[in-house]
Design a protein around this motif. Structure first.
Motif, PDB file in Angstrom:
ATOM      1  N   TYR A 153       0.858  -1.236  -0.031  1.00 45.77           N
ATOM      2  CA  TYR A 153       0.018  -0.009  -0.039  1.00 45.77           C
ATOM      3  C   TYR A 153       0.934   1.170  -0.028  1.00 45.77           C
ATOM      4  O   TYR A 153       0.295   2.218  -0.564  1.00 45.77           O
ATOM      5  N   GLY A 154       1.883   1.495   0.708  1.00 50.74           N
ATOM      6  CA  GLY A 154       2.813   2.607   0.918  1.00 50.74           C
ATOM      7  C   GLY A 154       3.849   2.506  -0.492  1.00 50.74           C
ATOM      8  O   GLY A 154       4.409   3.787  -0.280  1.00 50.74           O
ATOM      9  N   HIS A 155       3.958   1.643  -1.312  1.00 46.32           N
ATOM     10  CA  HIS A 155       4.940   1.535  -2.243  1.00 46.32           C
ATOM     11  C   HIS A 155       6.329   2.135  -1.874  1.00 46.32           C
ATOM     12  O   HIS A 155       6.994   2.759  -2.745  1.00 46.32           O
ATOM     13  N   VAL A 156       6.932   1.571  -0.629  1.00 45.28           N
ATOM     14  CA  VAL A 156       8.059   2.173  -0.083  1.00 45.28           C
ATOM     15  C   VAL A 156       9.059   1.144  -0.802  1.00 45.28           C
ATOM     16  O   VAL A 156       8.706  -0.173  -1.056  1.00 45.28           O
ATOM     17  N   ASP A 157      10.262   1.707  -1.073  1.00 44.05           N
ATOM     18  CA  ASP A 157      11.387   0.887  -1.608  1.00 44.05           C
ATOM     19  C   ASP A 157      11.758  -0.446  -0.594  1.00 44.05           C
ATOM     20  O   ASP A 157      11.761  -0.183   0.652  1.00 44.05           O
ATOM     21  N   PRO A 158      11.414  -1.611  -1.085  1.00 39.24           N
ATOM     22  CA  PRO A 158      11.636  -2.727  -0.162  1.00 39.24           C
ATOM     23  C   PRO A 158      12.844  -2.618   0.450  1.00 39.24           C
ATOM     24  O   PRO A 158      12.859  -3.143   1.827  1.00 39.24           O
ATOM     25  N   ARG A 159      13.866  -2.192   0.152  1.00 38.66           N
ATOM     26  CA  ARG A 159      15.236  -2.218   1.036  1.00 38.66           C
ATOM     27  C   ARG A 159      15.144  -1.257   2.161  1.00 38.66           C
ATOM     28  O   ARG A 159      16.075  -1.481   2.868  1.00 38.66           O
ATOM     29  N   GLU A 160      14.137  -0.387   2.183  1.00 35.51           N
ATOM     30  CA  GLU A 160      14.047   0.407   3.254  1.00 35.51           C
ATOM     31  C   GLU A 160      12.833   0.328   4.032  1.00 35.51           C
ATOM     32  O   GLU A 160      12.612   1.027   5.082  1.00 35.51           O
ATOM     33  N   ALA A 161      11.901  -0.433   3.532  1.00 38.89           N
ATOM     34  CA  ALA A 161      10.583  -0.523   4.311  1.00 38.89           C
ATOM     35  C   ALA A 161      10.577  -0.945   5.656  1.00 38.89           C
ATOM     36  O   ALA A 161       9.760  -0.333   6.366  1.00 38.89           O
ATOM     37  N   GLY A 162      11.502  -1.549   6.016  1.00 42.05           N
ATOM     38  CA  GLY A 162      11.475  -2.128   7.598  1.00 42.05           C
ATOM     39  C   GLY A 162      11.852  -0.958   8.512  1.00 42.05           C
ATOM     40  O   GLY A 162      11.523  -0.831   9.782  1.00 42.05           O
ATOM     41  N   SER A 163      12.430   0.123   8.081  1.00 38.48           N
ATOM     42  CA  SER A 163      12.639   1.247   9.016  1.00 38.48           C
ATOM     43  C   SER A 163      11.443   1.675   9.522  1.00 38.48           C
ATOM     44  O   SER A 163      10.426   2.116   8.768  1.00 38.48           O
ATOM     45  N   GLY A 164      11.307   1.930  10.607  1.00 37.99           N
ATOM     46  CA  GLY A 164      10.078   2.261  11.420  1.00 37.99           C
ATOM     47  C   GLY A 164       9.080   1.357  12.086  1.00 37.99           C
ATOM     48  O   GLY A 164       8.383   1.730  12.797  1.00 37.99           O
ATOM     49  N   ASN A 165       9.270   0.050  11.765  1.00 38.21           N
ATOM     50  CA  ASN A 165       8.597  -0.867  12.251  1.00 38.21           C
ATOM     51  C   ASN A 165       9.180  -1.383  13.853  1.00 38.21           C
ATOM     52  O   ASN A 165      10.481  -0.964  14.104  1.00 38.21           O
ATOM     53  N   ILE A 166       8.227  -1.870  14.545  1.00 36.95           N
ATOM     54  CA  ILE A 166       8.726  -2.380  15.926  1.00 36.95           C
ATOM     55  C   ILE A 166       9.783  -3.373  15.569  1.00 36.95           C
ATOM     56  O   ILE A 166       9.938  -4.058  14.817  1.00 36.95           O
ATOM     57  N   VAL A 167      10.954  -3.029  16.683  1.00 38.71           N
ATOM     58  CA  VAL A 167      12.077  -3.880  16.527  1.00 38.71           C
ATOM     59  C   VAL A 167      11.972  -5.237  17.350  1.00 38.71           C
ATOM     60  O   VAL A 167      11.986  -4.945  18.589  1.00 38.71           O
ATOM     61  N   ASN A 168      11.586  -6.391  16.781  1.00 42.13           N
ATOM     62  CA  ASN A 168      11.348  -7.435  17.361  1.00 42.13           C
ATOM     63  C   ASN A 168      11.569  -8.724  16.866  1.00 42.13           C
ATOM     64  O   ASN A 168      12.941  -8.727  15.683  1.00 42.13           O
ATOM     65  N   CYS A 169      11.215  -9.902  17.197  1.00 37.93           N
ATOM     66  CA  CYS A 169      11.815 -10.909  16.212  1.00 37.93           C
ATOM     67  C   CYS A 169      11.021 -11.526  15.267  1.00 37.93           C
ATOM     68  O   CYS A 169      10.960 -12.581  14.527  1.00 37.93           O
ATOM     69  N   GLY A 170      10.171 -10.433  14.627  1.00 41.03           N
ATOM     70  CA  GLY A 170       9.112 -10.920  13.559  1.00 41.03           C
ATOM     71  C   GLY A 170       9.960 -11.459  12.467  1.00 41.03           C
ATOM     72  O   GLY A 170       9.139 -12.218  11.685  1.00 41.03           O
ATOM     73  N   ALA A 171      11.113 -10.851  12.048  1.00 42.61           N
ATOM     74  CA  ALA A 171      11.717 -11.179  10.634  1.00 42.61           C
ATOM     75  C   ALA A 171      12.591 -12.642  11.097  1.00 42.61           C
ATOM     76  O   ALA A 171      12.775 -13.419  10.238  1.00 42.61           O
ATOM     77  N   ALA A 172      13.205 -12.484  12.023  1.00 45.07           N
ATOM     78  CA  ALA A 172      14.134 -13.850  12.516  1.00 45.07           C
ATOM     79  C   ALA A 172      13.303 -15.029  12.624  1.00 45.07           C
ATOM     80  O   ALA A 172      13.879 -16.015  12.355  1.00 45.07           O
ATOM     81  N   MET A 173      12.082 -14.785  12.997  1.00 46.98           N
ATOM     82  CA  MET A 173      11.551 -16.265  13.356  1.00 46.98           C
ATOM     83  C   MET A 173      11.203 -17.229  12.039  1.00 46.98           C
ATOM     84  O   MET A 173      10.810 -18.329  12.287  1.00 46.98           O
ATOM     85  N   TYR A 174      11.273 -16.547  10.981  1.00 45.96           N
ATOM     86  CA  TYR A 174      10.781 -17.414   9.847  1.00 45.96           C
ATOM     87  C   TYR A 174      12.099 -17.333   8.859  1.00 45.96           C
ATOM     88  O   TYR A 174      12.029 -17.853   7.900  1.00 45.96           O
ATOM     89  N   MET A 175      13.385 -17.189   9.318  1.00 47.19           N
ATOM     90  CA  MET A 175      14.343 -16.986   8.378  1.00 47.19           C
ATOM     91  C   MET A 175      15.128 -18.507   8.535  1.00 47.19           C
ATOM     92  O   MET A 175      16.012 -18.539   7.659  1.00 47.19           O
ATOM     93  N   ALA A 176      14.640 -19.562   9.054  1.00 46.14           N
ATOM     94  CA  ALA A 176      15.151 -20.869   8.838  1.00 46.14           C
ATOM     95  C   ALA A 176      15.603 -21.449   7.420  1.00 46.14           C
ATOM     96  O   ALA A 176      16.584 -21.985   7.193  1.00 46.14           O
ATOM     97  N   PRO A 177      14.569 -21.033   6.476  1.00 42.50           N
ATOM     98  CA  PRO A 177      14.838 -21.596   5.046  1.00 42.50           C
ATOM     99  C   PRO A 177      15.998 -20.702   4.486  1.00 42.50           C
ATOM    100  O   PRO A 177      16.742 -21.570   3.535  1.00 42.50           O
ATOM    101  N   VAL A 178      16.495 -19.691   4.781  1.00 37.92           N
ATOM    102  CA  VAL A 178      17.615 -19.189   4.574  1.00 37.92           C
ATOM    103  C   VAL A 178      18.956 -19.822   4.935  1.00 37.92           C
ATOM    104  O   VAL A 178      19.659 -19.859   4.187  1.00 37.92           O
ATOM    105  N   GLY A 179      18.789 -20.502   6.129  1.00 41.79           N
ATOM    106  CA  GLY A 179      19.949 -21.081   6.222  1.00 41.79           C
ATOM    107  C   GLY A 179      19.983 -22.561   5.628  1.00 41.79           C
ATOM    108  O   GLY A 179      21.301 -23.020   5.371  1.00 41.79           O
TER     109      GLY A 179
END
Length: 398
Positions: A153-179
């Motif tokens: 909805y905001g059309h923010v550059d994906p590389r910058e869109a995370g700035s301003g969000n709550i800093v928590n484990c939200g992104a870390a919790m689903y990163m196992a596939p990357v490993g």
């Protein structure tokens, strides 16, 4: 640092240890993460003391919801947590696997915008905690809804869109596939996860995503141990994340059972955790960007792995009984312990019940991801050889 470990690869009566395959480690990782998630869900947000009082002792397996009338209970209504139901940790993990299945190569922030966000927004799926078919967007937490709000909805550059969000484990919790896709290459997993997490998180939340992916990649390496996983995490972790992991794992190395370690591990991570002592009443500075802090979940997950000596069941139960954000802690501990021990490390009774109760095939995403990981490795090898050839020609020319 030195940590104790009792992890051993599978052995047979007829000879030495049989090395675990990529497929086996991937199954252990993803199934192990989902089972940890389901076990931790019903006690999320509570203290170890409250958990013991509610359940007449420590949780030792799948339990029901905290409140029987879960649809109206507070503070976590209307979710049916417990009874083997996975939470948004697993929903997001499987969504990321589907992105890898489509792209069949390394991912970046733009892949999240092009594939993950539409998947959350457009494709109804069975949501165990809602006991209904719904869009994943209707279940994921506000910190994950941020992805849709900012990117779609905001059309923010994906590389910058995370700035301003709550800093928590939200992104870390689903990163196992990357490993898994970067199996045995922690630095590659770290770099890729940081890029994937950019639309979702910033600061130490994004850093944790990279370090968790690296830990999974390290756990997939032949001969991996708890010590090698922790060392790989420490070699890559930056800012507050590194001392938090170090402090927790040094404390964990003094224990062989999770019960006496619960308080000391919390005390070890407390100086780096911005949430504060009352998980349901966060401090004023909670979850704000900082170079001094770390999310609580990843250091504790690694600490429980150390206490358990790599044993899946003990690492996950330690994470579950720790309380606070224990579904994510158990997801991370389960992913790493499962990658270390393979699919046989995850109790079959638990995985079967979680699959049945959640109406999920826990093994299919793992099989698909292992195949993608092989394809990505072949692409990497071809690209590396092309680069070597080009560079050799450049240097030969003087």
């Amino acid at each position: 640092m030195t940590t104790h470990t009792s992890h051993k690869e599978h052995t047979s009566d007829s000879g030495p240890a049989a090395p675990l395959s990529l497929a086996d480690r991937t199954a252990g990782c993803l199934v192990g993460a989902a089972v940890g998630d389901a076990l931790g869900g019903p006690v999320e947000g509570w203290t170890p003391e409250q958990i013991a009082e509610r359940h007449g002792g420590r949780v030792r397996g799948i339990v029901g919801p905290w409140y029987e009338d879960w649809r109206t209970a507070r503070p976590i209504a209307p979710y049916h947590k417990g009874d083997g139901h996975v939470t948004d940790d697993t929903l997001m993990t499987h969504a990321l696997v589907r992105v890898y299945e489509r792209v069949r190569d390394h991912l970046d922030a733009y892949a999240v915008a092009a594939h993950l966000v539409p998947d959350l927004l457009s494709n109804p799926r069975w949501i165990p905690e809602l006991e209904a078919e719904a869009l994943p967007l209707q279940r994921i937490f506000l910190a994950e809804k941020w992805l849709v709000a900012r990117v779609h909805y905001g059309h923010v550059d994906p590389r910058e869109a995370g700035s301003g969000n709550i800093v928590n484990c939200g992104a870390a919790m689903y990163m196992a596939p990357v490993g898994v896709v970067n199996a045995a290459h922690p630095a590659g997993a770290y770099a890729e996860a940081l890029d994937i997490a950019a639309p979702h998180q910033s600061s130490y939340g994004r850093e944790a995503a990279g370090v968790f992916a690296a830990a999974v990649a390290a756990a997939c390496a032949p001969g991996a141990t708890v010590s090698s996983v922790v060392d790989a995490a420490l070699a890559l972790a930056k800012d507050g994340t590194r001392p938090a992991i170090e402090a927790v794992c040094e404390t964990a190395a003094r224990y062989r059972e999770f019960e006496p370690a619960l308080g000391p591990l919390r005390a070890a991570v407390a100086p780096y955790d911005s949430v504060g002592p009352d998980y349901r009443a966060p401090s004023l500075g909670a979850r704000r960007p900082s170079r001094l802090h770390a999310i609580e979940e990843l250091p504790i997950a690694l600490g429980m792995l150390v206490v358990a000596g790599g044993d899946y069941e003990q690492a996950v139960l330690g994470a579950v009984n720790y309380g606070r954000d224990c579904d994510s802690i158990a997801t991370m501990a389960g992913a790493v312990a499962g990658a270390l021990g393979g699919s046989a490390a995850v109790p079959a009774a638990w995985s079967a019940e979680v699959a049945r109760a959640s109406r999920l095939d826990l093994h299919a995403p793992a099989a698909a991801l292992a195949e993608v990981a092989r394809e990505v490795f072949d692409l990497d090898r071809a690209r590396r050889r092309a680069h070597e050839s080009a560079f050799a020609a450049l240097t030969a020319a003087g």
